[in-house]
Write a protein that holds these residues in place. Structure first.
Motif, PDB file in Angstrom:
ATOM      1  N   HIS A 127     -10.795   9.042  -4.309  1.00 54.40           N
ATOM      2  CA  HIS A 127      -9.728   8.112  -3.948  1.00 54.40           C
ATOM      3  C   HIS A 127      -9.771   6.911  -4.885  1.00 54.40           C
ATOM      4  O   HIS A 127     -10.784   6.632  -5.498  1.00 54.40           O
ATOM      5  N   SER A 128      -8.637   6.234  -4.962  1.00 53.33           N
ATOM      6  CA  SER A 128      -8.496   5.073  -5.848  1.00 53.33           C
ATOM      7  C   SER A 128      -8.269   3.839  -5.002  1.00 53.33           C
ATOM      8  O   SER A 128      -8.004   3.922  -3.804  1.00 53.33           O
ATOM      9  N   ASP A 129      -8.320   2.693  -5.647  1.00 55.81           N
ATOM     10  CA  ASP A 129      -8.019   1.449  -4.948  1.00 55.81           C
ATOM     11  C   ASP A 129      -6.545   1.429  -4.533  1.00 55.81           C
ATOM     12  O   ASP A 129      -5.682   1.967  -5.249  1.00 55.81           O
ATOM     13  N   PRO A 130      -6.232   0.801  -3.404  1.00 54.96           N
ATOM     14  CA  PRO A 130      -4.861   0.777  -2.886  1.00 54.96           C
ATOM     15  C   PRO A 130      -3.818   0.232  -3.871  1.00 54.96           C
ATOM     16  O   PRO A 130      -2.653   0.627  -3.807  1.00 54.96           O
ATOM     17  N   VAL A 131      -4.218  -0.618  -4.800  1.00 50.60           N
ATOM     18  CA  VAL A 131      -3.273  -1.219  -5.739  1.00 50.60           C
ATOM     19  C   VAL A 131      -2.595  -0.157  -6.615  1.00 50.60           C
ATOM     20  O   VAL A 131      -1.492  -0.381  -7.109  1.00 50.60           O
ATOM     21  N   ASN A 132      -3.213   1.012  -6.762  1.00 54.57           N
ATOM     22  CA  ASN A 132      -2.660   2.078  -7.604  1.00 54.57           C
ATOM     23  C   ASN A 132      -1.844   3.112  -6.839  1.00 54.57           C
ATOM     24  O   ASN A 132      -1.395   4.096  -7.420  1.00 54.57           O
ATOM     25  N   ILE A 133      -1.647   2.884  -5.553  1.00 53.88           N
ATOM     26  CA  ILE A 133      -0.925   3.835  -4.712  1.00 53.88           C
ATOM     27  C   ILE A 133       0.473   3.295  -4.405  1.00 53.88           C
ATOM     28  O   ILE A 133       0.623   2.166  -3.937  1.00 53.88           O
ATOM     29  N   ILE A 134       1.482   4.118  -4.653  1.00 51.66           N
ATOM     30  CA  ILE A 134       2.867   3.748  -4.337  1.00 51.66           C
ATOM     31  C   ILE A 134       3.242   4.304  -2.963  1.00 51.66           C
ATOM     32  O   ILE A 134       3.757   3.596  -2.108  1.00 51.66           O
ATOM     33  N   LYS A 135       2.979   5.613  -2.759  1.00 52.12           N
ATOM     34  CA  LYS A 135       3.218   6.275  -1.471  1.00 52.12           C
ATOM     35  C   LYS A 135       1.901   6.909  -1.033  1.00 52.12           C
ATOM     36  O   LYS A 135       1.253   7.593  -1.824  1.00 52.12           O
ATOM     37  N   VAL A 179     -11.126  20.104  -2.785  1.00 52.01           N
ATOM     38  CA  VAL A 179     -11.011  18.669  -3.041  1.00 52.01           C
ATOM     39  C   VAL A 179      -9.854  18.135  -2.198  1.00 52.01           C
ATOM     40  O   VAL A 179      -8.783  18.734  -2.159  1.00 52.01           O
ATOM     41  N   PHE A 180     -10.092  17.021  -1.536  1.00 50.94           N
ATOM     42  CA  PHE A 180      -9.022  16.305  -0.849  1.00 50.94           C
ATOM     43  C   PHE A 180      -8.851  14.981  -1.582  1.00 50.94           C
ATOM     44  O   PHE A 180      -9.647  14.068  -1.414  1.00 50.94           O
ATOM     45  N   LEU A 181      -7.820  14.912  -2.432  1.00 53.11           N
ATOM     46  CA  LEU A 181      -7.506  13.690  -3.171  1.00 53.11           C
ATOM     47  C   LEU A 181      -6.761  12.762  -2.220  1.00 53.11           C
ATOM     48  O   LEU A 181      -5.735  13.150  -1.650  1.00 53.11           O
ATOM     49  N   LEU A 182      -7.287  11.549  -2.030  1.00 52.52           N
ATOM     50  CA  LEU A 182      -6.747  10.622  -1.040  1.00 52.52           C
ATOM     51  C   LEU A 182      -6.089   9.429  -1.714  1.00 52.52           C
ATOM     52  O   LEU A 182      -6.647   8.865  -2.656  1.00 52.52           O
ATOM     53  N   GLY A 183      -4.933   9.047  -1.202  1.00 54.10           N
ATOM     54  CA  GLY A 183      -4.242   7.865  -1.700  1.00 54.10           C
ATOM     55  C   GLY A 183      -3.770   7.014  -0.544  1.00 54.10           C
ATOM     56  O   GLY A 183      -2.844   7.399   0.163  1.00 54.10           O
ATOM     57  N   PHE A 184      -4.425   5.878  -0.329  1.00 53.49           N
ATOM     58  CA  PHE A 184      -4.065   4.997   0.783  1.00 53.49           C
ATOM     59  C   PHE A 184      -3.725   3.608   0.270  1.00 53.49           C
ATOM     60  O   PHE A 184      -4.363   3.105  -0.655  1.00 53.49           O
ATOM     61  N   LYS A 185      -2.739   2.992   0.896  1.00 53.75           N
ATOM     62  CA  LYS A 185      -2.298   1.656   0.487  1.00 53.75           C
ATOM     63  C   LYS A 185      -3.108   0.546   1.155  1.00 53.75           C
ATOM     64  O   LYS A 185      -3.073  -0.591   0.732  1.00 53.75           O
TER      65      LYS A 185
END
Length: 154
Positions: free
Chosen positions: A67-75, A104-110
């Motif tokens: 997962h990435s930092d929330p700043v890089n997530i749009i949706k 792999v579960f790629l996670l994107g959270f705001k």
């Protein structure tokens, strides 16, 4: 947990990659093209993975949850991916240990809130041999997604 976070269009079945870098490159292009992440996502997730690896040594099979930092997530999204072959992935909190990962579960959270509960829920499901065997045996993307969307707690 909200199953609507599971992203059908970011799901991949038997993604053919040889490394975590190649995984991040392919998934970042797709996620950015579909409007889920910023242009900085690829660099950010590679750096985060290098500093804080995400492979979990769960039984019966190790699973990665990058997962990435929330700043890089749009949706927001959860992108479930089954790799064509196992690849080496550094273990969470133990960079010196390499695990063989195929799911792999790629996670994107705001936002940060709620993701600890989600991780606990995913780990519980990842420890269920029957569920993991079903994910590895699914013959179609639709079947794979159906199993994911019916994980305990979703």
């Amino acid at each position: 947990m909200d199953a609507s976070l599971i992203c059908d269009e970011l799901c991949e079945l038997d993604l053919d990659v040889q490394s975590t870098d190649e995984f991040f490159e392919k998934m970042s292009v797709k996620a950015q093209t579909l409007g889920y992440v910023t242009a900085n996502f690829l660099q950010a997730i590679k750096e985060r993975e290098f500093n804080y690896p995400t492979a979990l040594p769960v039984e019966p099979y190790p699973v990665a949850i990058p997962h990435s930092d929330p700043v890089n997530i749009i949706k927001q999204f959860i992108a479930p991916v089954r790799l064509k072959h196992e690849i080496d992935w550094c273990e969470m909190a133990n960079n010196d240990n390499i695990l063989k990962v195929r799911v792999v579960f790629l996670l994107g959270f705001k936002r940060e809130e709620g993701h600890v509960e989600l991780l606990q829920l995913l780990i519980e499901n990842f420890q269920d041999k029957e569920i993991m065997d079903q994910l590895l045996a699914a013959e179609t993307k639709e079947k794979f997604l159906d199993i994911v969307k019916h994980l305990k707690g979703f």
